[in-house]
Design a protein around this motif. Sequence first.
Motif, PDB file in Angstrom:
ATOM      1  N   GLY A 131      -3.717  -4.164 -10.027  1.00 46.40           N
ATOM      2  CA  GLY A 131      -3.361  -4.223  -8.614  1.00 46.40           C
ATOM      3  C   GLY A 131      -4.072  -5.246  -7.763  1.00 46.40           C
ATOM      4  O   GLY A 131      -3.810  -5.336  -6.564  1.00 46.40           O
ATOM      5  N   ALA A 132      -4.974  -6.039  -8.341  1.00 46.31           N
ATOM      6  CA  ALA A 132      -5.704  -7.027  -7.539  1.00 46.31           C
ATOM      7  C   ALA A 132      -4.761  -8.073  -6.951  1.00 46.31           C
ATOM      8  O   ALA A 132      -5.033  -8.640  -5.891  1.00 46.31           O
ATOM      9  N   ASP A 133      -3.608  -8.296  -7.624  1.00 46.54           N
ATOM     10  CA  ASP A 133      -2.655  -9.300  -7.139  1.00 46.54           C
ATOM     11  C   ASP A 133      -1.936  -8.854  -5.861  1.00 46.54           C
ATOM     12  O   ASP A 133      -1.274  -9.650  -5.198  1.00 46.54           O
ATOM     13  N   LEU A 134      -2.087  -7.570  -5.510  1.00 49.46           N
ATOM     14  CA  LEU A 134      -1.463  -7.065  -4.285  1.00 49.46           C
ATOM     15  C   LEU A 134      -2.320  -7.347  -3.051  1.00 49.46           C
ATOM     16  O   LEU A 134      -1.882  -7.118  -1.925  1.00 49.46           O
ATOM     17  N   GLY A 135      -3.550  -7.818  -3.276  1.00 48.46           N
ATOM     18  CA  GLY A 135      -4.438  -8.127  -2.154  1.00 48.46           C
ATOM     19  C   GLY A 135      -5.400  -6.987  -1.871  1.00 48.46           C
ATOM     20  O   GLY A 135      -5.121  -5.827  -2.205  1.00 48.46           O
ATOM     21  N   PRO A 136      -6.572  -7.282  -1.270  1.00 48.29           N
ATOM     22  CA  PRO A 136      -7.618  -6.271  -1.046  1.00 48.29           C
ATOM     23  C   PRO A 136      -7.197  -5.134  -0.120  1.00 48.29           C
ATOM     24  O   PRO A 136      -7.690  -4.021  -0.218  1.00 48.29           O
ATOM     25  N   GLU A 137      -6.266  -5.407   0.802  1.00 48.58           N
ATOM     26  CA  GLU A 137      -5.858  -4.376   1.767  1.00 48.58           C
ATOM     27  C   GLU A 137      -4.933  -3.333   1.135  1.00 48.58           C
ATOM     28  O   GLU A 137      -4.814  -2.218   1.647  1.00 48.58           O
ATOM     29  N   ALA A 138      -4.281  -3.702   0.029  1.00 48.97           N
ATOM     30  CA  ALA A 138      -3.266  -2.823  -0.564  1.00 48.97           C
ATOM     31  C   ALA A 138      -3.837  -1.489  -1.016  1.00 48.97           C
ATOM     32  O   ALA A 138      -3.170  -0.455  -0.941  1.00 48.97           O
ATOM     33  N   SER A 139      -5.078  -1.491  -1.516  1.00 46.72           N
ATOM     34  CA  SER A 139      -5.665  -0.253  -2.029  1.00 46.72           C
ATOM     35  C   SER A 139      -6.324   0.592  -0.934  1.00 46.72           C
ATOM     36  O   SER A 139      -6.880   1.647  -1.219  1.00 46.72           O
ATOM     37  N   GLN A 140      -6.258   0.120   0.319  1.00 51.29           N
ATOM     38  CA  GLN A 140      -6.829   0.875   1.432  1.00 51.29           C
ATOM     39  C   GLN A 140      -5.777   1.802   2.028  1.00 51.29           C
ATOM     40  O   GLN A 140      -4.596   1.480   2.074  1.00 51.29           O
ATOM     41  N   LEU A 141      -6.217   2.964   2.500  1.00 56.94           N
ATOM     42  CA  LEU A 141      -5.303   3.859   3.204  1.00 56.94           C
ATOM     43  C   LEU A 141      -4.963   3.271   4.565  1.00 56.94           C
ATOM     44  O   LEU A 141      -5.809   2.655   5.216  1.00 56.94           O
ATOM     45  N   SER A 142      -3.737   3.470   4.988  1.00 50.43           N
ATOM     46  CA  SER A 142      -3.306   2.969   6.299  1.00 50.43           C
ATOM     47  C   SER A 142      -3.402   4.082   7.341  1.00 50.43           C
ATOM     48  O   SER A 142      -3.003   5.215   7.080  1.00 50.43           O
ATOM     49  N   PHE A 143      -3.963   3.733   8.491  1.00 52.96           N
ATOM     50  CA  PHE A 143      -4.010   4.672   9.616  1.00 52.96           C
ATOM     51  C   PHE A 143      -3.244   4.094  10.802  1.00 52.96           C
ATOM     52  O   PHE A 143      -3.489   4.452  11.951  1.00 52.96           O
ATOM     53  N   ALA A 144      -2.303   3.176  10.474  1.00 51.32           N
ATOM     54  CA  ALA A 144      -1.522   2.494  11.518  1.00 51.32           C
ATOM     55  C   ALA A 144      -0.400   3.400  11.998  1.00 51.32           C
ATOM     56  O   ALA A 144       0.787   3.148  11.780  1.00 51.32           O
TER      57      ALA A 144
END
Length: 455
Positions: A87-100
């Motif tokens: 999953g590193a190719d998805l970018g560092p933000e991808a593995s973070q939970l979203s609170f948007a």
Amino acid sequence: MLDNLTQRLAKVVKTMRGEARLTEANTAEMLREVRMALLEADVALPAVREFIAKVKEKALGEEVIGSLSPGQALVGVVQRELAALMGADLGPEASQLSFAQQPPAIILMAGLQGVGKTTTTGKLAKYLKEQKKKKVLTVSADVYRPAAIAQLESVTKQVGADFFPSSATDKPVDIALAALDWAKKHYHDVLIIDTAGRLGIDEAMMQEIAAVHAAVNPVETLFVVDAMLGQDAINTAKAFNDALPLTGIVLTKLDGDSRGGAALSVRHVTGKPIKFAGVSEKLDGLEAFDPSRMANRVLGMGDILALVEEARKGVDAEAATELANKIKSGGRFDMNDFKAQLTQMKKMGGMSGLLDKLPAQFQQAAAGANMDQAEKQVRRMVGIIDSMTPGERAKPDLIKANRKRRIAAGAGVQVQEVNRMLNQYDQMQTMMKKLKGGGLMKMMRGMKGMMPGMR
């Protein structure tokens, strides 16, 4: 965690590093070994083919061929592609939970029965409360499994989050909407909805969870999957991915299977990032997933950052500073200090938890260790220290024959165990003196004799 794969790949990495020149022959041999290691770890064949093709393309490219140390460069290629596969190719933000989302941010937990959804919901509540400082509410929409609601209530209370009660006679959509209304009125930051699982994929289950999803519109829909499912995880992942707009994956029981190929397969099949990994049964045994760091661990390179994070969570910084200053100024390392070190090691996941995050060469320093036995002995050692008087803890030299018998009786052990513990304390005291000179490798060598079960 992924033990067999790590052992196989660590050997390949060691061989690759030693190659002064790369040829098609030795590159093909390396790729064959990597391919077999991945297949034996239950990684899906399409994921293996794609991974090998990418490594081969880059291994024969200018970056590696033109390097002063092609073996090292090739290790770098394997590490980066393994991280990309996870999953590193998805970018560092991808593995973070979203609170948007206007609070509360809603997290929907989906998956088959028996994968650990309810326990994972509790672990996630603890993680969000302690690491992200969120006010968390949990609710169970599982009206089918006996005691599912009571189980979630229990784990939620254990982690100190809030729980919204529900009943087996209620409809899952009604439960979710009522919990959402409560969360809004009581200013919760996050609402985690635990949904029902099944023993197999069926249309009714998918329709029900899709209805819950449509009713509350969660910002995160997490697919919880058992790492021990192996190839079965792929079919399950496809079915859930087709039925729900998944945003991420939570892998459970990574500590329970030496293969764990689902970690790589599910990400590849769904195209969704792995966000968390369950690494122990304890309620703090949930780690935010980092593909690059996991790739390092799989390749036997360790995860020193995770070790530092565990230390930060488990170690009393003030007490550690006091001990360091005490040793530095020539103070004596006593039994109270010894007990504090044993207790902090338990907080950091015990011996096996620490070694799992160290690079392969450090793990080899403790080769042959019986970790389960070592951790049982640690508990007995703490019991022995607890049976000592304050004076004996401060001055262990006072402990002679009569005192040893009294301490052994108080701890429910034989006198020989007290003698063994005192010997280990002496070795730890010597270790502390060595640490003044620095060196993690020196410490690991010393630990072979310091801890029970390590020879």
